[in-house]
Design a protein around this motif. Structure first.
Motif: not given
Length: 360
Positions: A45-61, A63-67, A97-99
């Motif tokens: 799962a991911k969320e689009l957190v920034h959009r500028e022109g052709t650039a799209m920044l996603y943040r993946y949700r 999955v660990m309590d501590e990162i 990597l999330l794991g």
């Protein structure tokens, strides 16, 4: 005595049964392959957190309590979609990597509009990447990131780090990243300035269609696509092989167009002048000097990469000012570094080991 003469009648019978079974599966599953919808991709799962022109920044949700404290930003090549890092469960670098507790962001790209044909290298390394870093800092509260990139995404990350030394980049993690473009043999032949009229192509087209980029691969390795199809047919009985083939085939088929000016500068300054390697690349009136990069570097190279050779990627070892340099030469080809079960077993644990102690 031949091998067949050495086998027992039972062994011969078993081999015949196996080959007949595979032949039947090939024909039955071949019809399924031709009529199947596109293979699903993306595991996390991911969320689009920034959009500028052709650039799209996603943040993946997460999955660990501590990162880990230091977020990780992966820059995709502008000509390819970022889901190569997250193909499917068990074949996803993002999932891995999330794991392991990393806060993972991906700078992905949308197809440029006609009015974005003017976007050049400076827009990518001096605007899109810095704006994404600012967004990450605002979201996480952290002023440093581990900046990563694959292929030309890695080159853009490297240029950014050279221009913005000491400004927000904690670590540099690069996958199949060209630095010395004289050793980009496939593209050197294709873009030979003796017969390649770069300005005419860019000025007439504006946006460079994916067929031009795909044509470089077909021209340099004309039998590659046919060989791939033959390999698919041979393994059509193997559901796991077919599933992986369809995912990679979809990713390759969905190659993106790129802005004409970016294409022009990539060919002229990087491919022809080898300006990044030679220290003559100028962005916004400033030189992008590899010697200015002093952050820890993990440089990951594919041993059998027909796109980015070992010689093209290795100069980071000697050209940068880094005193904490680590290099991994992994078996496999260009894509196997960032996708697939083999990377999960052989490569990604080493990346985790290196990054973990530098992300706190």
């Amino acid at each position: 005595m031949s091998e067949a003469e050495q086998l027992s009648p039972e062994a011969v019978a078993e081999r015949v049964r196996r080959e007949i079974d595979r032949a039947m599966k090939r024909n039955i599953k071949g019809l399924d392959f031709l009529t199947a919808p596109r293979q699903d991709v993306g595991a996390m799962a991911k969320e689009l957190v920034h959009r500028e022109g052709t650039a799209m920044l996603y943040r993946y949700r997460p999955v660990m309590d501590e990162i880990y404290r230091v977020p990780l930003l992966i820059v995709s090549p502008p000509s390819n979609k970022g889901y190569i890092f997250d193909l499917a469960p068990g074949q996803s670098m993002v999932e891995y990597l999330l794991g392991r507790g990393y806060d993972v962001f991906n700078l992905d790209w949308a197809p440029p509009r006609r009015d974005e044909a003017h976007l050049g290298l400076g827009d990518y390394v001096d605007r899109f990447i810095p704006d994404c870093l600012a967004t990450i800092a605002r979201i996480t509260g952290e002023s440093e990131v581990s900046l990563s990139g694959y292929c030309m995404g890695g080159t853009l990350a490297t240029i950014h780090a050279a221009l913005h030394a000491g400004n927000g980049v904690r670590n540099l993690v690069l996958f199949a990243t060209p630095v010395d473009f004289t050793h980009m043999h496939l593209f050197q032949k294709w873009s030979d300035r003796r017969h390649f009229d770069l300005d005419e192509v860019v000025d007439k087209l504006g946006i460079i269609p994916p067929e031009i980029m795909m044509g470089a691969f077909d021209l340099a390795r004309p039998a590659n696509r046919t060989a791939g199809r033959m390999h698919l047919w041979t393994n059509m009985w193997n559901d796991e092989f077919v599933r992986s083939y369809r995912m990679f085939d979809r990713w390759a088929a969905e190659t993106l167009p790129v802005p004409g000016e970016y294409f022009r500068e990539q060919i002229r300054y990087l491919m022809w002048d080898n300006a990044l390697h030679e220290g003559t690349l100028e962005i916004g009136g400033r030189k992008a000097l590899l010697s200015a990069i002093k952050v820890p570097i993990l440089n990951i190279i594919a041993q059998h990469d027909h796109v980015v050779s070992l010689e093209a990627a290795r100069p980071l070892r000697d050209r940068t000012g880094c005193t904490d340099y680590h290099e991994i030469v992994s078996k496999g080809g260009h894509v196997s570094l960032v996708a697939g079960p083999a990377a999960l077993r052989r490569l990604w644990p080493h990346i985790d080991g290196w990054l973990a102690e530098r992300s706190v």
